[in-house]
Design a protein around this motif. Structure first.
Motif, mmCIF file in Angstrom:
data_model
loop_
_atom_site.group_PDB
_atom_site.id
_atom_site.type_symbol
_atom_site.label_atom_id
_atom_site.label_comp_id
_atom_site.label_asym_id
_atom_site.label_seq_id
_atom_site.Cartn_x
_atom_site.Cartn_y
_atom_site.Cartn_z
ATOM 1 N N LEU A 174 0.833 -1.206 0.000
ATOM 2 C CA LEU A 174 0.000 0.000 0.000
ATOM 3 C C LEU A 174 0.863 1.249 0.000
ATOM 4 O O LEU A 174 0.629 2.188 -0.771
ATOM 5 N N VAL A 175 1.881 1.269 0.861
ATOM 6 C CA VAL A 175 2.737 2.448 0.960
ATOM 7 C C VAL A 175 3.542 2.639 -0.318
ATOM 8 O O VAL A 175 3.673 3.762 -0.817
ATOM 9 N N ALA A 176 4.069 1.543 -0.881
ATOM 10 C CA ALA A 176 4.831 1.643 -2.125
ATOM 11 C C ALA A 176 3.950 2.159 -3.254
ATOM 12 O O ALA A 176 4.377 2.994 -4.067
ATOM 13 N N ALA A 177 2.719 1.666 -3.317
ATOM 14 C CA ALA A 177 1.775 2.148 -4.330
ATOM 15 C C ALA A 177 1.481 3.624 -4.123
ATOM 16 O O ALA A 177 1.342 4.390 -5.084
ATOM 17 N N GLY A 178 1.396 4.034 -2.857
ATOM 18 C CA GLY A 178 1.161 5.443 -2.570
ATOM 19 C C GLY A 178 2.308 6.322 -2.996
ATOM 20 O O GLY A 178 2.121 7.395 -3.578
ATOM 21 N N VAL A 179 3.546 5.871 -2.723
ATOM 22 C CA VAL A 179 4.732 6.643 -3.106
ATOM 23 C C VAL A 179 4.810 6.783 -4.627
ATOM 24 O O VAL A 179 5.003 7.884 -5.162
ATOM 25 N N LEU A 180 4.683 5.673 -5.335
ATOM 26 C CA LEU A 180 4.736 5.729 -6.794
ATOM 27 C C LEU A 180 3.549 6.511 -7.350
ATOM 28 O O LEU A 180 3.687 7.267 -8.323
ATOM 29 N N GLY A 181 2.398 6.350 -6.714
ATOM 30 C CA GLY A 181 1.204 7.046 -7.179
ATOM 31 C C GLY A 181 1.307 8.552 -7.080
ATOM 32 O O GLY A 181 0.606 9.285 -7.780
ATOM 33 N N GLY A 182 2.194 9.038 -6.202
ATOM 34 C CA GLY A 182 2.382 10.475 -6.110
ATOM 35 C C GLY A 182 3.005 11.069 -7.347
ATOM 36 O O GLY A 182 2.775 12.232 -7.687
ATOM 37 N N ALA A 199 4.123 -1.737 -16.607
ATOM 38 C CA ALA A 199 4.301 -2.973 -15.837
ATOM 39 C C ALA A 199 4.510 -2.676 -14.355
ATOM 40 O O ALA A 199 3.923 -3.344 -13.491
ATOM 41 N N VAL A 200 5.330 -1.677 -14.051
ATOM 42 C CA VAL A 200 5.610 -1.346 -12.645
ATOM 43 C C VAL A 200 4.355 -0.819 -11.953
ATOM 44 O O VAL A 200 3.996 -1.259 -10.848
ATOM 45 N N SER A 201 3.672 0.122 -12.600
ATOM 46 C CA SER A 201 2.464 0.683 -11.984
ATOM 47 C C SER A 201 1.375 -0.371 -11.870
ATOM 48 O O SER A 201 0.633 -0.422 -10.873
ATOM 49 N N GLY A 202 1.274 -1.233 -12.871
ATOM 50 C CA GLY A 202 0.277 -2.298 -12.829
ATOM 51 C C GLY A 202 0.554 -3.299 -11.726
ATOM 52 O O GLY A 202 -0.367 -3.757 -11.033
ATOM 53 N N THR A 203 1.834 -3.637 -11.533
ATOM 54 C CA THR A 203 2.199 -4.584 -10.474
ATOM 55 C C THR A 203 1.907 -4.014 -9.098
ATOM 56 O O THR A 203 1.351 -4.693 -8.228
ATOM 57 N N LEU A 204 2.291 -2.765 -8.882
ATOM 58 C CA LEU A 204 2.022 -2.135 -7.586
ATOM 59 C C LEU A 204 0.522 -1.991 -7.344
ATOM 60 O O LEU A 204 0.039 -2.185 -6.226
ATOM 61 N N ALA A 205 -0.222 -1.670 -8.405
ATOM 62 C CA ALA A 205 -1.675 -1.558 -8.262
ATOM 63 C C ALA A 205 -2.279 -2.914 -7.900
ATOM 64 O O ALA A 205 -3.156 -3.002 -7.023
ATOM 65 N N ALA A 206 -1.808 -3.982 -8.550
ATOM 66 C CA ALA A 206 -2.321 -5.326 -8.261
ATOM 67 C C ALA A 206 -1.996 -5.740 -6.825
ATOM 68 O O ALA A 206 -2.836 -6.320 -6.119
ATOM 69 N N ASN A 207 -0.768 -5.435 -6.383
ATOM 70 C CA ASN A 207 -0.385 -5.751 -5.006
ATOM 71 C C ASN A 207 -1.249 -4.999 -4.006
ATOM 72 O O ASN A 207 -1.649 -5.542 -2.969
ATOM 73 N N PHE A 208 -1.541 -3.746 -4.326
ATOM 74 C CA PHE A 208 -2.385 -2.943 -3.442
ATOM 75 C C PHE A 208 -3.795 -3.519 -3.348
ATOM 76 O O PHE A 208 -4.355 -3.665 -2.256
ATOM 77 N N VAL A 209 -4.371 -3.878 -4.479
ATOM 78 C CA VAL A 209 -5.722 -4.448 -4.478
ATOM 79 C C VAL A 209 -5.746 -5.759 -3.700
ATOM 80 O O VAL A 209 -6.651 -6.003 -2.894
ATOM 81 N N ARG A 210 -4.742 -6.599 -3.926
ATOM 82 C CA ARG A 210 -4.681 -7.875 -3.211
ATOM 83 C C ARG A 210 -4.574 -7.661 -1.709
ATOM 84 O O ARG A 210 -5.221 -8.349 -0.919
ATOM 85 N N GLU A 211 -3.767 -6.690 -1.306
ATOM 86 C CA GLU A 211 -3.608 -6.402 0.116
ATOM 87 C C GLU A 211 -4.895 -5.856 0.727
ATOM 88 O O GLU A 211 -5.241 -6.157 1.867
ATOM 89 N N GLU A 212 -5.614 -5.050 -0.062
ATOM 90 C CA GLU A 212 -6.863 -4.463 0.435
ATOM 91 C C GLU A 212 -7.933 -5.516 0.703
ATOM 92 O O GLU A 212 -8.687 -5.410 1.657
ATOM 93 N N VAL A 213 -8.006 -6.529 -0.152
ATOM 94 C CA VAL A 213 -9.081 -7.517 -0.027
ATOM 95 C C VAL A 213 -8.648 -8.759 0.745
ATOM 96 O O VAL A 213 -9.465 -9.660 0.981
ATOM 97 N N SER A 214 -7.370 -8.816 1.146
ATOM 98 C CA SER A 214 -6.868 -10.021 1.815
ATOM 99 C C SER A 214 -7.526 -10.258 3.169
ATOM 100 O O SER A 214 -7.615 -11.398 3.626
ATOM 101 N N THR A 215 -7.981 -9.212 3.799
ATOM 102 C CA THR A 215 -8.607 -9.348 5.123
ATOM 103 C C THR A 215 -10.131 -9.317 5.044
ATOM 104 O O THR A 215 -10.799 -9.169 6.058
ATOM 105 N N GLY A 216 -10.666 -9.432 3.836
ATOM 106 C CA GLY A 216 -12.115 -9.393 3.680
ATOM 107 C C GLY A 216 -12.545 -8.171 2.895
ATOM 108 O O GLY A 216 -11.824 -7.173 2.829
#
Length: 448
Positions: A203-211, A398-415
């Motif tokens: 999430l944090v890495a996606a936020g940093v790159l997203g800036g 590819a980099v932005s897509g990977t970070l976005a995918a990791n963020f989505v997976r992390e968001e839904v991992s707990t429900g």
């Protein structure tokens, strides 16, 4: 246009080496549009992501911070190239060469990402204003919305560009100065240049790159250049503009904030006031005041620049002019400014909200990059992208897509709750759009 930027011949000026044809002095005087993107990039959401990255993971995410500056400059260069070679807004070009459906997807992508960001940034600015003055944050939200309304709908682009240059320059100077009083462990910091993603860091890495690589920055660039009247003849100036604002100014800003945070902060439950107090050794008893002023200043610059983005794209889609000379655009801009005041009623701790906003923007960004790459390799432009530019764009995607995918997976991992459900739905729709776009390009290549 100055004599220094005039073309020397009738040959194409689109080669990147065109930047050498003008003088640095004239470029420094005439640059501007990319600094508006820089004002959004160097905003409170980026500041919150960088502080959070340093506080939670020490120097481990330094590689993401460095990558973000280079990636941001590349994204802006590709967007700049599309805008100059077509001399039109990105939505109009998308509609003509991809179709109306694709144009609407792009518009909605931007409106959602920029709209959510607008509300949270307003909440940040109102909260900081309330903390500094003791006046209710909701009252400040109304006041700041009114200031946006009068400033942007009344004065338009010129005021926005001037404010962006001044505020970004001040922010860079302030954080560079802080490096001289913070004990930076250079050896340990260097280990952060090795790409690793610690647990919980997606999430944090996606936020940093997203800036730096954000859909609002990519899509707004063609409109800000049009507001300046730039055409293909200003290719060298526009390239310099991107490098100075995103690669240099934003890069220094990001690295400085991250190094300060990684050196003196360590708090998994960091809040805005907590960060200010932890930074106390830097500026003594005035730490809290100066930190909040910095956060508020970043919010002001970002809020103003972000306000113009959805109106740019919506107006272009509706066939309106994208300047305040068109009363319809001015009304649209005024309406978005007024609605942003609702952000002050959100409440809650702003640092976490800001990181989430940038991560959400990262989800929307790969589609925008895909659209730009498609158009730059179509008959929308007089000459296609070079292999180097295409390779850079593909890596960026590819980099932005990977970070976005990791963020989505992390968001839904707990429900799946309402927030993670919205993020998931947003991501699925855009993923389908990307697959469709890649398939469309592939079919056209095969059929010739």
């Amino acid at each position: 246009m100055s004599e220094a930027t005039a073309p020397e011949s009738t040959e194409s000026t689109t080669d990147v080496t065109a930047v050498t044809r003008g003088t640095v002095r004239s470029y420094l005087r005439e640059m501007g549009p990319s600094w508006i993107a820089g004002a959004i990039a160097a905003g409170p959401a980026t500041m919150a992501s960088l502080i959070t990255a340093g506080a939670l993971f020490d120097y481990a995410l330094l590689w993401v911070v460095v990558l973000s500056a280079g990636a941001g400059a590349l994204a802006q260069y590709l967007a700049m190239r599309l805008g100059l070679l077509t001399e039109r807004g990105i939505v109009g070009v998308t509609e003509d060469h991809l179709g109306e459906l694709w144009a609407w997807v792009l518009v909605l992508d931007v409106v959602i990402a920029a709209g959510v960001a607008q509300l949270v940034i307003m909440n940040t600015l109102a909260s900081v204003s309330a903390t500094l003055t003791g006046v209710d944050a909701r009252a400040w939200g109304v006041l700041w919305a009114l200031i946006l309304l009068l400033g942007l709908a009344g004065r338009g682009y010129d005021l926005l560009e001037l404010a962006a240059k001044v505020l970004v320059a001040l922010a860079v100077a302030a954080f560079v100065a802080s490096l001289f009083v913070v004990p930076i462990d250079a050896g340990t910091a260097a280990t952060g240049l090795v790409p690793t993603l610690p647990s919980g860091g997606a999430l944090v890495a996606a936020g940093v790159l997203g800036g730096a690589v954000h859909i609002t920055l990519i899509t707004m660039h063609s409109y800000t250049m049009r507001a300046r009247g730039w055409t293909e003849r200003e290719y060298g100036l526009a390239t310099f503009d991107v490098g100075a604002s995103m690669l240099v100014a934003f890069g220094i800003y990001s690295v400085a904030i991250f190094l300060v945070a990684a050196s003196v902060l360590s708090d998994p439950d960091l809040t805005a006031v907590g960060a200010a107090e932890a930074l106390g050794p830097l500026v003594g008893e005035h730490a809290r005041l100066l930190f909040l002023l910095g956060l508020g200043g970043a919010a002001v610059s970002t809020l103003g620049a972000n306000t113009v983005v959805p109106p740019f794209l919506v107006a272009d889609k509706l066939g309106w002019e994208t300047t305040i000379a068109d009363a319809r655009y001015r009304l649209l801009l005024a309406g978005f400014a007024v609605v942003s005041g609702a952000g002050a009623f959100i409440g809650g701790e702003v640092l976490g909200q800001l990181v989430l906003v940038l991560a959400l923007g990262t989800v929307g960004t790969p589609f925008a990059i895909a659209v730009v790459l498609y158009l730059l390799n179509s008959d929308a432009v007089p000459e296609p992208n070079s292999r180097v530019a295409n390779l850079g764009g593909i890596v960026l995607f590819a980099v932005s897509g990977t970070l976005a995918a990791n963020f989505v997976r992390e968001e839904v991992s707990t429900g799946v709750d309402p927030i993670s459900g919205f993020v998931l739905a947003f991501a699925v729709v855009l993923a389908i759009a990307i697959v469709g776009l890649v398939g469309k390009y592939g079919r056209e290549e095969v059929t010739g």
